[in-house]
Design a protein around this motif. Structure first.
Motif, PDB file in Angstrom:
ATOM      1  N   GLU A 166       0.840  -1.188   0.000  1.00  0.00           N
ATOM      2  CA  GLU A 166       0.000   0.000   0.000  1.00  0.00           C
ATOM      3  C   GLU A 166       0.877   1.241   0.000  1.00  0.00           C
ATOM      4  OE1 GLU A 166      -2.732  -0.014   3.280  1.00  0.00           O
ATOM      5  OE2 GLU A 166      -4.249  -1.062   2.108  1.00  0.00           O
ATOM      6  N   THR A 167       0.535   2.205  -0.854  1.00  0.00           N
ATOM      7  CA  THR A 167       1.271   3.467  -0.889  1.00  0.00           C
ATOM      8  C   THR A 167       0.465   4.543  -0.163  1.00  0.00           C
ATOM      9  OG1 THR A 167       0.308   4.144  -3.014  1.00  0.00           O
ATOM     10  CG2 THR A 167       2.306   2.819  -3.090  1.00  0.00           C
ATOM     11  N   ALA A 168       1.167   5.464   0.451  1.00  0.00           N
ATOM     12  CA  ALA A 168       0.517   6.483   1.279  1.00  0.00           C
ATOM     13  C   ALA A 168      -0.371   7.407   0.453  1.00  0.00           C
ATOM     14  CB  ALA A 168       1.565   7.307   2.023  1.00  0.00           C
ATOM     15  N   VAL A 169      -1.447   7.870   1.063  1.00  0.00           N
ATOM     16  CA  VAL A 169      -2.364   8.836   0.452  1.00  0.00           C
ATOM     17  C   VAL A 169      -2.495  10.026   1.398  1.00  0.00           C
ATOM     18  CG1 VAL A 169      -3.648   7.041  -0.769  1.00  0.00           C
ATOM     19  CG2 VAL A 169      -4.394   7.759   1.516  1.00  0.00           C
ATOM     20  N   SER A 170      -3.076  11.117   0.898  1.00  0.00           N
ATOM     21  CA  SER A 170      -3.234  12.304   1.738  1.00  0.00           C
ATOM     22  C   SER A 170      -4.480  13.078   1.319  1.00  0.00           C
ATOM     23  CB  SER A 170      -2.001  13.211   1.645  1.00  0.00           C
ATOM     24  OG  SER A 170      -1.780  13.621   0.308  1.00  0.00           O
ATOM     25  N   LEU A 171      -5.045  13.807   2.249  1.00  0.00           N
ATOM     26  CA  LEU A 171      -6.213  14.639   1.990  1.00  0.00           C
ATOM     27  C   LEU A 171      -5.783  15.970   1.387  1.00  0.00           C
ATOM     28  CD1 LEU A 171      -9.321  15.200   2.412  1.00  0.00           C
ATOM     29  CD2 LEU A 171      -8.652  16.207   4.615  1.00  0.00           C
ATOM     30  N   VAL A 172      -6.417  16.358   0.280  1.00  0.00           N
ATOM     31  CA  VAL A 172      -6.180  17.659  -0.344  1.00  0.00           C
ATOM     32  C   VAL A 172      -7.479  18.459  -0.242  1.00  0.00           C
ATOM     33  CG1 VAL A 172      -5.551  18.894  -2.440  1.00  0.00           C
ATOM     34  CG2 VAL A 172      -4.481  16.696  -1.932  1.00  0.00           C
ATOM     35  N   VAL A 173      -7.473  19.512   0.558  1.00  0.00           N
ATOM     36  CA  VAL A 173      -8.681  20.314   0.781  1.00  0.00           C
ATOM     37  C   VAL A 173      -8.724  21.461  -0.217  1.00  0.00           C
ATOM     38  CG1 VAL A 173      -9.990  21.685   2.416  1.00  0.00           C
ATOM     39  CG2 VAL A 173      -8.703  19.685   3.217  1.00  0.00           C
ATOM     40  N   ARG A 174      -9.801  21.496  -1.002  1.00  0.00           N
ATOM     41  CA  ARG A 174      -9.999  22.609  -1.940  1.00  0.00           C
ATOM     42  C   ARG A 174     -11.342  23.278  -1.625  1.00  0.00           C
ATOM     43  NH1 ARG A 174      -7.694  18.653  -5.822  1.00  0.00           N
ATOM     44  NH2 ARG A 174      -5.486  19.192  -6.116  1.00  0.00           N
ATOM     45  N   GLU A 175     -12.136  23.565  -2.638  1.00  0.00           N
ATOM     46  CA  GLU A 175     -13.317  24.406  -2.417  1.00  0.00           C
ATOM     47  C   GLU A 175     -14.647  23.665  -2.449  1.00  0.00           C
ATOM     48  OE1 GLU A 175     -13.162  27.790  -5.046  1.00  0.00           O
ATOM     49  OE2 GLU A 175     -10.976  27.920  -4.870  1.00  0.00           O
ATOM     50  N   SER A 176     -14.620  22.341  -2.511  1.00  0.00           N
ATOM     51  CA  SER A 176     -15.894  21.604  -2.602  1.00  0.00           C
ATOM     52  C   SER A 176     -16.406  21.156  -1.244  1.00  0.00           C
ATOM     53  CB  SER A 176     -15.737  20.388  -3.510  1.00  0.00           C
ATOM     54  OG  SER A 176     -14.850  19.439  -2.950  1.00  0.00           O
ATOM     55  N   THR A 177     -15.717  21.504  -0.155  1.00  0.00           N
ATOM     56  CA  THR A 177     -16.176  21.151   1.183  1.00  0.00           C
ATOM     57  C   THR A 177     -16.191  22.382   2.077  1.00  0.00           C
ATOM     58  OG1 THR A 177     -13.893  20.502   1.747  1.00  0.00           O
ATOM     59  CG2 THR A 177     -15.422  18.745   1.114  1.00  0.00           C
ATOM     60  N   ALA A 178     -17.142  22.394   3.005  1.00  0.00           N
ATOM     61  CA  ALA A 178     -17.288  23.519   3.940  1.00  0.00           C
ATOM     62  C   ALA A 178     -18.055  23.020   5.159  1.00  0.00           C
ATOM     63  CB  ALA A 178     -18.036  24.678   3.276  1.00  0.00           C
ATOM     64  N   PRO A 179     -18.033  23.777   6.261  1.00  0.00           N
ATOM     65  CA  PRO A 179     -18.808  23.373   7.434  1.00  0.00           C
ATOM     66  C   PRO A 179     -20.290  23.227   7.088  1.00  0.00           C
ATOM     67  CG  PRO A 179     -17.259  25.095   8.014  1.00  0.00           C
ATOM     68  CD  PRO A 179     -17.216  24.970   6.516  1.00  0.00           C
ATOM     69  N   VAL A 180     -20.949  22.280   7.749  1.00  0.00           N
ATOM     70  CA  VAL A 180     -22.363  22.048   7.492  1.00  0.00           C
ATOM     71  C   VAL A 180     -23.153  23.314   7.810  1.00  0.00           C
ATOM     72  CG1 VAL A 180     -22.836  21.152   9.812  1.00  0.00           C
ATOM     73  CG2 VAL A 180     -24.285  20.461   7.893  1.00  0.00           C
ATOM     74  N   ARG A 181     -24.130  23.601   6.978  1.00  0.00           N
ATOM     75  CA  ARG A 181     -24.935  24.814   7.165  1.00  0.00           C
ATOM     76  C   ARG A 181     -25.885  24.637   8.355  1.00  0.00           C
ATOM     77  NH1 ARG A 181     -27.778  27.595   2.113  1.00  0.00           N
ATOM     78  NH2 ARG A 181     -25.621  28.324   1.915  1.00  0.00           N
ATOM     79  N   SER A 182     -25.918  25.639   9.219  1.00  0.00           N
ATOM     80  CA  SER A 182     -26.788  25.583  10.388  1.00  0.00           C
ATOM     81  C   SER A 182     -28.233  25.770   9.963  1.00  0.00           C
ATOM     82  CB  SER A 182     -26.390  26.666  11.396  1.00  0.00           C
ATOM     83  OG  SER A 182     -27.315  26.720  12.449  1.00  0.00           O
ATOM     84  N   ASN A 183     -29.146  25.058  10.641  1.00  0.00           N
ATOM     85  CA  ASN A 183     -30.578  25.163  10.342  1.00  0.00           C
ATOM     86  C   ASN A 183     -31.225  26.350  11.043  1.00  0.00           C
ATOM     87  OD1 ASN A 183     -30.686  22.860   8.689  1.00  0.00           O
ATOM     88  ND2 ASN A 183     -30.855  21.519  10.494  1.00  0.00           N
ATOM     89  N   THR A 184     -30.447  26.973  11.938  1.00  0.00           N
ATOM     90  CA  THR A 184     -31.038  28.096  12.686  1.00  0.00           C
ATOM     91  C   THR A 184     -30.874  29.397  11.928  1.00  0.00           C
ATOM     92  OG1 THR A 184     -28.936  28.447  13.871  1.00  0.00           O
ATOM     93  CG2 THR A 184     -30.565  26.983  14.878  1.00  0.00           C
TER      94      THR A 184
END
Length: 352
Positions: free
Chosen positions: A334-352
């Motif tokens: 197994e070769t190592a992998v890593s998380l690449v954070v770009r613009e398709s994720t964000a904190p969940v939107r609050s319902n309030t």
């Protein structure tokens, strides 16, 4: 003055004479070329980190002195595949893996051929004398695995995993990648994570198992209704699946999507955009592979980075070890992998 391996190799060319004892050792090869024993050993084993020039001189010295332990395979390395890479939704990733195999084979001076195989006719595969070993390119059909295993033919599964460990395999750390992607989403507050999967492939099952582990570690439940099985890992199938789910539900019943590969993530984002659902404002999306277009998508994609070329190169290295009979124990690399954070994720939107 400090000499490099290349300098010593040039200086030692005149020493290509068999030893008086008649038995050639690794030290004789190293002395003849003017390199260290360690360098000679690594070069003859096909290990990385040695220039093509030095490797070639060491191999030539070994051949001229008839060193018994270092002959190259007598034939070619054959790549078996049932994929038409140019037509495949995973084309960019697989082309990079192929490039890694070809580059490594060239560095080692090994001929390589590509053979497309009809899965329905796997049992009729007739290995010929010209083939030293096989690289099973993102395929692991039972018929071909059984055939190669039963005949004792050197073979390595490239970008796959053989559950019974009958053949060697090289693949990214899929379970770790799935875990990293899902953990990123849970840390952003997402609890309803839809998974687009393709269960026939063991590597994809590993990705989803990692995802589930991250969700359980975050105190979330694994809901079967948040799993969508795709017939293939293709952009248009992911698009259709998300489109149909939104139409059936009236609105998304999830706040994030974890996809089995980047191609499916592109399809999911397209369906969300078409429905007027903002990415990542309303729904976050995570891919897997980090193909070049992931960063160029309309919404740059958060994904799991995989060094595809390295997988190809390591597969050739392992097959060469098999061909030379240096190791008879099947291994799964197994070769190592890593998380690449770009613009398709964000904190969940609050319902309030």
């Amino acid at each position: 003055m400090t000499l490099t391996d290349s300098d010593r190799a040039h200086a030692g060319e005149h020493a290509l004479q068999p030893p008086a004892s008649g038995k050639v050792t690794l030290k004789d090869i190293a002395d003849a070329v003017g390199v260290s024993i360690s360098t000679a050993s690594r070069a003859l084993k096909g290990m990385p980190g040695i220039s093509s020039e030095v490797r070639s001189r060491i191999q030539q010295a070994a051949e001229r002195l008839n060193y018994a332990g270092t002959s190259q395979p007598g034939g070619v390395l054959t790549v078996l595949s049932d994929l038409h890479l140019a037509e495949s939704a995973t084309g960019e990733f697989m082309q990079a893996v192929q490039a890694g195999m070809e580059k490594r084979a060239r560095e080692l001076g090994l001929p390589m051929s590509m053979q497309l195989v009809n899965p329905a006719a796997m049992r009729q595969l007739d290995p010929d004398a010209a083939t030293s070993g096989y690289l099973l390119f993102s395929m692991q059909h039972e018929d071909i695995v059984s055939l190669l295993h039963e005949r004792g033919i050197p073979a390595v599964i490239v970008n796959g995993r053989e559950p019974l460990m009958r053949l060697d395999a090289v693949a990214p750390a899929n379970r770790t990648g799935g875990y990293l992607g899902a953990r990123h989403l849970t840390q952003l507050g997402h609890t309803r994570i839809l998974r687009l999967t393709h269960s026939p492939r063991p590597t994809i099952r590993d990705r989803m198992a990692g995802c589930v582990k991250a969700m359980l570690d975050a105190g979330l439940e694994d809901h079967d209704d948040l799993v969508v099985e795709l017939e293939a890992m293709r952009t248009h199938l992911a698009y259709q699946a998300i489109k149909q789910r939104i139409e059936a539900q009236g609105s998304p019943d999830f706040t994030a999507i974890l996809c089995c590969n980047d191609a499916c993530a592109f399809g999911a984002i397209a369906a969300l955009n078409e429905a007027g659902i903002n990415v990542p404002g309303d729904v976050s999306v995570v891919g897997f592979d980090d193909i070049p277009t992931a960063a160029l998508n309309s919404v740059p994609l958060t994904t799991i980075h995989v060094d595809a070329e390295d997988i190809g190169a390591r597969s050739v290295n392992r097959l060469l070890e098999r061909v030379r009979g240096q190791d008879h124990l099947a291994t799964y690399t197994e070769t190592a992998v890593s998380l690449v954070v770009r613009e398709s994720t964000a904190p969940v939107r609050s319902n309030t």
